[in-house]
Design an enzyme around this catalytic site. Structure first.
Site, mmCIF file in Angstrom:
data_model
loop_
_atom_site.group_PDB
_atom_site.id
_atom_site.type_symbol
_atom_site.label_atom_id
_atom_site.label_comp_id
_atom_site.label_asym_id
_atom_site.label_seq_id
_atom_site.Cartn_x
_atom_site.Cartn_y
_atom_site.Cartn_z
ATOM 1 C CD GLU A 60 -2.649 1.708 0.186
ATOM 2 O OE1 GLU A 60 -3.165 2.764 0.263
ATOM 3 O OE2 GLU A 60 -2.946 0.814 -0.528
ATOM 4 C CG HIS A 63 -0.723 1.861 -5.342
ATOM 5 N ND1 HIS A 63 -0.526 1.794 -6.394
ATOM 6 C CD2 HIS A 63 -2.131 2.402 -4.900
ATOM 7 C CE1 HIS A 63 -1.694 2.220 -7.181
ATOM 8 N NE2 HIS A 63 -2.541 2.501 -5.995
ATOM 9 C CG HIS A 125 -9.334 3.505 -7.600
ATOM 10 N ND1 HIS A 125 -8.688 2.806 -6.880
ATOM 11 C CD2 HIS A 125 -8.905 4.620 -7.473
ATOM 12 C CE1 HIS A 125 -7.456 3.544 -6.404
ATOM 13 N NE2 HIS A 125 -7.732 4.859 -6.919
ATOM 14 C CG HIS A 217 -15.518 -9.967 -16.489
ATOM 15 N ND1 HIS A 217 -15.403 -8.964 -17.225
ATOM 16 C CD2 HIS A 217 -14.294 -10.541 -16.373
ATOM 17 C CE1 HIS A 217 -14.052 -8.616 -17.457
ATOM 18 N NE2 HIS A 217 -13.374 -9.836 -17.135
ATOM 19 C CG HIS A 279 -7.019 -10.524 -16.704
ATOM 20 N ND1 HIS A 279 -7.204 -11.180 -18.061
ATOM 21 C CD2 HIS A 279 -8.103 -10.204 -15.964
ATOM 22 C CE1 HIS A 279 -8.682 -10.918 -18.009
ATOM 23 N NE2 HIS A 279 -9.265 -10.447 -17.145
#
EC number: 1.17.99.9
Length: 307
Positions: A60, A63, A125, A217, A279
């Site tokens: 975190e 990032h 996001h 999806h 991905h």
């Protein structure tokens, strides 16, 4: 010339930085590290630099650090390109979009840490970050004069391909959202099989919301795969003399094919982290390329009006 070389290197660094933000955000989600720094922002567990380092804290905090550094670099790139390449029509708009959506995604990330957000809001996001990445990527392509090398300034795209390009790009954003929703609702492994949720009963309806999210999806991906395959066939057939259109759609189909394979492997490898990040990388590249094709459509319209 020396300044142009520096600008090119800086554009590459900013583009790679945006990719790191995208992949870093995906890594935070996949490792459940979003609260690695507690309910604190911009500090981490009450201090500017975390005192106790755990894997979640490291992911975190890294990032956040990368986002801060890259945000500054994109601001610099925006101002630099405005001054050097402001005569090119798309430059100012792309710079604005890059900064606006980068700030927007940072604020959503901060809101999630401080107050928490629902899964359907959090799924935005990644998509918002993706718009910023696409804008930076297009800026970099302009800096490297990709358009001139492929004679993109003189491109002409027919109405049929224009409509498909715009529609499939908008639809791709919906596909991105459904994929992000799969991650944020922890639905990645709710279906043990592929391509159906349960291959033994392929026509059975989903049993719960999570299966609906996952299979929704997959259906969205199937549609975009077929759609891009058709557009590629049309481009190869009708646009052999326009290299940027011809090769652009061949690359787009290659990426979407690899994206489908990566999605399958995410399920079969039980959410292997490397495969999952690949991905995310592939969909980022696909969306960036589709946005470039949108820019070509805009140029085609402009060229047609100027004749």
């Amino acid at each position: 010339m020396q300044h142009n070389r520096y600008l090119k290197w800086f554009a590459v660094a900013a583009t790679v930085g945006m990719l790191l933000i995208l992949l870093g955000g995906a890594l935070v989600t996949k490792t459940d590290s979003g609260l690695g720094c507690g309910r604190n922002w911009p500090d981490c567990n009450g201090s500017l630099i975390p005192k106790e380092i755990t894997p979640e804290v490291l992911i975190e905090f890294s990032h956040r650090l990368v986002t801060g550094v890259v945000s500054i670099s994109i601001l610099v790139l925006t101002v630099w390109t405005w001054r050097k390449l402001g005569h090119i029509r798309e430059v100012k708009l792309l710079g604005f979009l890059a900064m606006f959506f980068l700030i927007a995604q940072a604020l959503i990330g901060a809101a999630q840490v401080l107050w928490g957000q629902g899964d359907f809001i959090l799924a935005l996001h990644f998509g918002i970050s993706l718009i910023s990445f696409a804008a930076v990527l297009l800026l970099s392509m302009i800096v490297f004069e990709v358009d001139r090398k492929f004679d993109a300034d003189n491109v002409f795209i027919g109405k049929k391909l224009r409509w498909h390009t715009i529609a499939v790009t908008i639809y791709s954003y919906l596909v991105v959202y459904t994929g992000a929703l799969v991650r944020h609702t922890d639905s990645s492994l709710i279906c043990p099989d592929w391509p159906f949720c349960y291959n033994e009963t392929p026509l059975a309806s989903p049993n719960n919301m999570y299966e609906w999210v996952q299979m929704g999806h997959r259906l969205a991906v199937l549609i975009i795969f077929i759609w891009i395959a058709y557009i590629t066939w049309h481009a190869v057939k009708e646009y052999k003399n326009q290299r940027v259109v011809y090769y652009g759609w061949i690359i787009a189909f290659t990426i979407v094919f690899l994206q489908v394979i990566a999605g399958m492997l995410v399920v079969l490898t039980k959410l292997n982290l490397t495969v999952a990040l690949m991905h995310s990388l592939l969909i980022s590249l696909l969306f960036g390329l589709l946005c470039y094709m949108i820019m070509l459509v805009a140029r085609s319209n402009y060229n047609e009006k100027m004749k």
